[in-house]
Design an enzyme around this catalytic site. Structure first.
Site: not given
Length: 346
Positions: A90, A158
């Site tokens: 984030t 990811h």
């Protein structure tokens, strides 16, 4: 020449899957056939994980992974932000967005015209920088990437290096990889699972999850292979891959931010440094600021997860409050065996 925000209204409400969903609906025959051949293991928060090319995934991510591999076409001007889950994703998204857009969106609210508002003050960073396999390629094989018409396009993922689309590996796009002390990553992941699935909190024992984490049975894990791939690739090709540590970002924020901006081709001018634009970006993107915004305290992402779940503490060394001595010792031994012998230390 800025990264463009894509509108939530242009994405289906199922754009981000519930990663623990075991429903086969929406899976292609290719994915079903693949899953039937893969080793599986129970995972409390995800129900099941499937081992594919040495890494573990929920089945919904496997489907999106295949979609992405088959259809994503990287541009040389693209920027890829890559992390293992709960390693500062984030924060990295917020910082990169603020760097790229600082000419059109001043990071200091006091310097902005009264009629404008910085996008980070009204939108979660995950809504501003999309993740390939958990938003764009979930539930659709060919998302409309015209929403990202500006250059550079910025995406996140990811995915381990071995499973990146070939077009990413073959292009001259920039990759920024952010890692974190595995002990803090584990604690952050455990808390995140408890926050997004409160019904499992009593049964989501830290000892059970820790045992799986140490064996590498973790979403996108093993953490050591994920991290080591990108570390080695960054040494082989430092002009393409920048390897960052979360702890360095916390300890030397100005240096790291300037290095990051320079790496992606948006370095700060002397005038900007004199005006403390670097400091403005860090203050705008600080945990304290973002976590206290209305959008991140009371709103949700399209998949239903509350934005506040992405903000817990953001501290270095928080593992000391949760891991027993023998657990920390066990994980230290794994880190030493798997990472430190290659020069990667925490």
């Amino acid at each position: 020449m800025v990264a463009e925000k894509s509108s939530d209204s242009n994405l289906p409400t199922t754009a981000l899957p519930l990663l623990w969903d075991e429903d086969n609906e929406g899976l292609s025959q290719e994915c079903k056939d693949l899953i039937a051949t893969l080793p599986t293991e129970r995972h409390l928060a995800m129900h099941k994980l499937y081992q594919y090319q040495g890494f573990w995934f929920p089945k919904t991510v496997l489907q999106a992974l295949l979609n992405c591999q088959h259809h994503f076409q990287a541009y040389d001007s693209d920027i890829l932000l890559i992390t293992s889950p709960k390693c500062g994703t984030t924060w990295l998204k917020a910082l990169t967005f603020a760097i790229l857009n600082r000419k059109t969106h001043n990071p200091n609210p006091t310097r902005m015209p009264s009629s404008t508002t910085h996008p980070l003050l009204t939108a979660n960073p995950h809504a501003l920088v999309r993740t390939l396999e958990t938003t764009l390629y979930t539930g659709q094989t060919k998302p409309d990437l015209r929403l990202f018409s500006s250059s550079p396009r910025v995406f996140a993922t990811h995915l381990p290096y071995v499973l990146l689309p070939e077009s990413i590996k073959l292009s001259r796009c920039k990759i920024v990889y952010l890692c974190r002390n595995p002990k803090d990553q584990f604690i952050s992941a455990w808390h995140f699972q408890n926050m997004i699935r409160p019904e499992i909190q009593e049964s989501n024992k830290i000892e059970e999850l820790f045992e799986q984490y140490c064996r590498g049975v973790d979403p996108y894990g093993p953490f050591w292979d994920h991290m080591l791939e990108y570390y080695k690739k960054s040494l082989e090709n430092p002009n393409k891959i920048m390897f960052l540590r979360y702890e360095d970002m916390k300890g030397e924020p100005h240096r790291v931010l300037k290095d990051l901006a320079g790496f992606i081709g948006y370095g700060f001018s002397k005038e900007e440094e004199d005006d403390d634009i670097v400091g403005d970006i860090f203050r705008l993107c600080s945990f304290e600021n973002l976590s206290n915004l209305k959008v991140n305290k009371s709103e949700k992402m399209p998949h239903g997860i509350e934005n506040k779940a992405y903000f817990r503490r953001g501290e270095v060394g928080d593992w000391k409050n949760f891991l027993k001595f023998d657990m920390a010792e066990q994980l230290d031994a794994i880190i030493q065996e798997k990472l430190e012998k290659h020069g990667l230390k925490f």
